[in-house]
Design an enzyme around this catalytic site. Structure first.
Site, PDB file in Angstrom:
ATOM      1  N   ASP A  59      -0.443   5.546  -6.617  1.00  0.00           N
ATOM      2  CA  ASP A  59       0.383   6.441  -7.425  1.00  0.00           C
ATOM      3  C   ASP A  59       1.590   6.952  -6.645  1.00  0.00           C
ATOM      4  O   ASP A  59       1.613   6.902  -5.411  1.00  0.00           O
ATOM      5  CB  ASP A  59      -0.447   7.660  -7.850  1.00  0.00           C
ATOM      6  CG  ASP A  59      -1.272   7.379  -9.088  1.00  0.00           C
ATOM      7  OD1 ASP A  59      -1.026   6.350  -9.745  1.00  0.00           O
ATOM      8  OD2 ASP A  59      -2.168   8.183  -9.388  1.00  0.00           O
ATOM      9  N   TYR A 117     -10.119   4.862   1.802  1.00  0.00           N
ATOM     10  CA  TYR A 117      -9.060   5.866   1.697  1.00  0.00           C
ATOM     11  C   TYR A 117      -9.401   7.055   2.596  1.00  0.00           C
ATOM     12  O   TYR A 117     -10.580   7.346   2.830  1.00  0.00           O
ATOM     13  CB  TYR A 117      -8.952   6.405   0.264  1.00  0.00           C
ATOM     14  CG  TYR A 117      -8.279   5.496  -0.728  1.00  0.00           C
ATOM     15  CD1 TYR A 117      -6.911   5.578  -0.958  1.00  0.00           C
ATOM     16  CD2 TYR A 117      -9.005   4.568  -1.463  1.00  0.00           C
ATOM     17  CE1 TYR A 117      -6.283   4.766  -1.888  1.00  0.00           C
ATOM     18  CE2 TYR A 117      -8.392   3.745  -2.405  1.00  0.00           C
ATOM     19  CZ  TYR A 117      -7.032   3.850  -2.608  1.00  0.00           C
ATOM     20  OH  TYR A 117      -6.415   3.044  -3.528  1.00  0.00           O
TER      21      TYR A 117
END
Lengths: 268, 268
Positions: A59, A117
């Site tokens: 994003d 992540y």
């Protein structure tokens, strides 16, 4: 008849980028995405359009230390010279780390077997060098409660309550969250998440819930109930993008990840 | 008759900033400097112009972890509330770290008894998160030679050959370089410089010479000759600004630094 590019060699690249400078890996607005910037450089180098295929999207505002993409192109010299040419004129907020020649069976997205992540929280106001890369939290956090909640979330579950995507119920939202750790060092708290794949905004939703637990707004029991509900509600807040880093994409040679072929696997 | 502001309390502030976002501490172009941004916030808070006085200037692109400034203003509440108000609406590239009430004798520039800077080099291409804060060096560096050159430069010397300012010969260019260390950690090399004061572009000139020694372009003997020449020549290159950090300003209560009163003490 074969596609003209089908006989071209395939190149696998690992790259890092500061997501604060881009409207995401892939954007609706032409020219503003990381992919656009890399494709613009490839166009200069090869004199034609070269499409790159990422392991998944990130994003707007999300960073990468080890995003993976591939592309097909003839190149007369070795991968070292390809790497040097790619590095030469990219925006300074993008760095190509490695280039490897791979077989045509390799696919950056379909063959990904997992991703890692890291999310960075900062206890209190961060300095100007840390602010663009962390989420400041101004209340004290109960690390033990956060770790207890992480233990509930780890493992193979239906994470429908932790995705911002309201897709059809038949879409597979089961993921194997192999790792979810909360670690503190000074005023920085790192949340490390590793899975076979992530749903849209899943990491930031997990972080939002863990921080709510740390602040005492949610209990470990609440987290268990949220997970079991398989329903996204406003109780699950999405953490802001600037603390999130795509650290690594994992591949197992010769094996395709079926989870990565569904529409919901637009990893944040 | 006393100046209207002379009876106002004096406040000492320590601040950090990412110099990449500003045209220096003080700029010719109104509105583009760190000082302008802080004074704009003070104008909002106090409803009038409030002039701030820094310990010295930093050039465009140079960062600070501990720049010091002072200003005079009446404030009804404690320093904690003054700090919170100052922090509330500054650009995110500036952070006020501390605010202290000080006596009217304190002056951020004239009372500074020393400063510490750090310069960051990066061996080879840095990633997008390190690039804005280091100087990439693509040749191998001889750390032992750099440390030998640093030993020549340490101490009380006339550093006229290491300033970009071509002022009149009578200006005092003698400084006590109390510390000049070269330290390596992985691919990052830090050069730490501490003195009673620095001449214009002195740190970046010292770094330029140390890197030239590390690359084998200059010898330790050359450095000795450059220092003794008291003449700035093209042999001394100025390192780029983005690797430089003003780390700390030192004060000895009640004693004024005479070196800091000359025109050449516009520290970079």
């Amino acid at each position: 008849m074969a596609h003209p590019s089908s006989s071209e060699p395939r190149w696998k690249c690992v790259c890092a980028y500061d997501g604060g400078h881009f409207a995401g890996w892939q954007s609706q607005v032409s020219g503003a995405s990381v992919q656009d910037a890399i494709e613009a450089r490839l166009r200069e180098m090869f004199g034609r359009e070269v499409r790159i295929h990422g392991s998944g999207r990130t994003d707007a505002g999300v960073h990468a230390l080890g995003q993976v993409f591939h592309f097909d192109a003839h190149w007369r010299h070795g991968p070292e010279k390809l790497l040097a040419a790619l590095r030469a004129r990219l925006p300074s907020a993008i760095q190509i780390k490695t280039v490897c020649a791979v077989t045509p069976e390799f696919h950056a997205r379909f063959q990904a077997s997992g991703k890692r992540y890291t999310y960075r929280l900062h206890l209190g106001d961060a300095d100007p060098f840390t602010r663009p890369y962390s989420w400041p939290v101004f209340r004290p956090l109960d690390l033990a409660a956060m770790n207890a909640a992480a233990a509930v979330l780890r493992g193979r579950h239906d994470f429908r309550a932790f995705t911002a995507l309201n897709g059809p119920a038949r879409v597979d939202t089961v993921r194997d969250l192999r790792r979810l750790d909360v670690r503190r060092r000074g005023r920085v708290i790192r949340i490390i998440a590793e899975a076979d794949g992530f749903l849209y905004k899943m990491v930031r939703s997990l972080v939002g819930v863990l921080v709510a637990v740390g602040e005492g707004k949610l209990t470990v029991h609440d987290v268990r109930a949220i997970l079991a509900s398989r329903q996204r509600t406003a109780v699950v807040q999405t953490a802001p993008p600037q603390g999130l880093f795509l650290v690594r994409v994992f591949y197992r040679p010769g094996r395709r990840s079926t989870a990565a072929t569904t529409d919901v696997d637009n990893d944040e």
